[in-house]
Design an enzyme around this catalytic site. Structure first.
Site, mmCIF file in Angstrom:
data_model
loop_
_atom_site.group_PDB
_atom_site.id
_atom_site.type_symbol
_atom_site.label_atom_id
_atom_site.label_comp_id
_atom_site.label_asym_id
_atom_site.label_seq_id
_atom_site.Cartn_x
_atom_site.Cartn_y
_atom_site.Cartn_z
ATOM 1 N N SER A 91 0.832 -1.199 0.000
ATOM 2 C CA SER A 91 0.000 0.000 0.000
ATOM 3 C C SER A 91 0.870 1.253 0.000
ATOM 4 O O SER A 91 0.535 2.261 -0.635
ATOM 5 C CB SER A 91 -0.945 -0.001 1.204
ATOM 6 N N ASN A 92 2.022 1.207 0.689
ATOM 7 C CA ASN A 92 2.941 2.339 0.657
ATOM 8 C C ASN A 92 3.521 2.546 -0.735
ATOM 9 O O ASN A 92 3.874 3.662 -1.099
ATOM 10 C CB ASN A 92 4.076 2.139 1.663
ATOM 11 N N LYS A 134 2.298 -11.413 7.693
ATOM 12 C CA LYS A 134 2.361 -10.022 8.146
ATOM 13 C C LYS A 134 1.003 -9.682 8.728
ATOM 14 O O LYS A 134 -0.022 -9.794 8.041
ATOM 15 C CB LYS A 134 2.698 -9.076 6.992
#
Length: 367
Positions: free
Chosen positions: A102-103, A226
């Protein structure tokens, strides 16, 4: 071409494990998903053959999901900044990098661009002397088929591991076993090992429980998870059941990762392997230092640093990519803006982001 260029495979038994995983694929899944249907040219965005090499091993530590950078005006990929930023993070002591998260604005990139970003990152690391640093590549998609294709493309571009979200668009139609089947099929069809990505906010609230992840961990090509859900109880259960790697012990090799820097210390105390946290784009040295303090048994110092990191991470969480890039631009002289339709920050907003990260950046510059 090998995605690992001229860097030798780090350990022979890891290659043996990887080949065993590939050799044990069920025939039905192999027949459906393992036949490549794409040209091998990176320029054509797709893969005709994948040169399997041992992935660089994952070790406990701070992993950073990198930002994508664009030229102002035309929004083309800024490959020079992508390269320089990757090297900055590696030099700060990151245990590995993640692209296409997403980053990294994966949802704003074409499949060709996604491969270019990963390839550029791999090349930059190799040329700067960080050839053994692993790259995890976000490969989530809504269909099993495309997810496996993304895994193949990630491998071709130089990725060592795939980070995979569960599909969620047709969630009301899923059967009880649908998510288990999805991850097992992807793991079986992928040429690189995968990590399960539990991020309810990105998949319509779908939150994988510890029982599901523990079941999936038994697949030979699923090597970690994660947990951006922030549930440290869940993390502790998974870490214990899988004998996860920690800074103190290699364990089974399974990587049980926290998904945000604001609970790094909590992750380690619960038996986790480290974190994959976007705050590392701003303060990679601080994120690394936090793990070092814990490993050295300096818990009081670690607690103090965790408080500063958590405060900075709250700014990153609230401002998202827009705030993170703005702060990077203000404090470090690069960053630019996100692709549209994400907005550019106003002058007032940029000043606010700068203030919110000021304490953390000041600390970062002392390390």
């Amino acid at each position: 071409m090998s995605p690992h260029l001229d860097v030798p495979s780090p350990i022979d038994d890891y290659l043996h494990y990887h080949q065993m995983a590939l050799d044990s694929r069920p025939g039905a899944v192999q027949a459906i998903y393992s036949t490549p249907r794409y040209s091998s040219s990176l320029d054509s965005t797709s893969v005709d053959s994948v040169d399997l090499a041992a992935p660089r091993p994952l070790t406990p530590g701070a992993y950073i999901p990198t930002l994508a950078f664009f030229h102002s005006g035309n929004e083309d990929l800024d490959l020079l900044t992508i390269s320089q930023h990757a090297v900055r993070l590696a030099a700060a002591g990151a245990a590995g990098l993640t692209t296409q998260g997403s980053n990294g604005e994966a949802v704003h990139l074409s499949r060709h661009e996604r491969m270019v970003v990963t390839k550029t990152t791999r090349t930059a690391l190799d040329e700067a002397g960080f050839g053994n640093l692993p790259i995890i590549v976000g490969c989530g998609s809504q269909s099993t088929r495309e997810t496996i294709e993304l895994c193949r493309e990630a491998c071709h571009a130089g990725g060592d591991y795939a980070l995979v979200l569960p599909p969620s668009y047709y969630r009301p139609l899923f059967k009880q076993e649908s998510i288990l089947e999805f991850f097992r099929d992807v793991a079986t069809g992928s040429p690189i090992p995968i990590l399960i990505y539990n991020y309810p906010g990105a998949v319509s609230g779908l939150d994988l429980d510890s029982d599901t992840i523990i079941k999936l961990s038994k697949h030979s090509n699923i090597v970690g998870c994660k947990l951006t859900c922030g549930n440290t109880g869940k993390l502790g259960r998974i870490a214990a059941a899988t004998d996860a790697s920690t800074p103190e012990s290699a364990g089974s090799g399974f990587m049980c990762m926290g998904g945000s820097a604001d609970f790094t210390l909590q992750t380690l105390v619960a038996g986790g392997s480290g974190v994959i946290g976007g705050l590392g784009n701003i303060a990679p040295k601080a994120c690394v230092k936090l793990l070092e303090l814990y490993s050295a048994g300096k818990l009081k110092e670690a607690q103090k640093l965790q408080a500063v990191v958590a405060k900075g991470d709250w700014a990153a969480i609230q401002g998202g990519i827009v705030g993170t890039k703005s702060a990077l631009q203000t404090h470090f002289g690069y960053g630019g803006v996100a692709r549209k339709p994400l907005p550019s920050p106003s002058l007032e907003e940029a000043a606010r982001y700068a203030r919110e990260f000021k304490e953390l950046v000041a600390l970062e510059k002392t390390l």
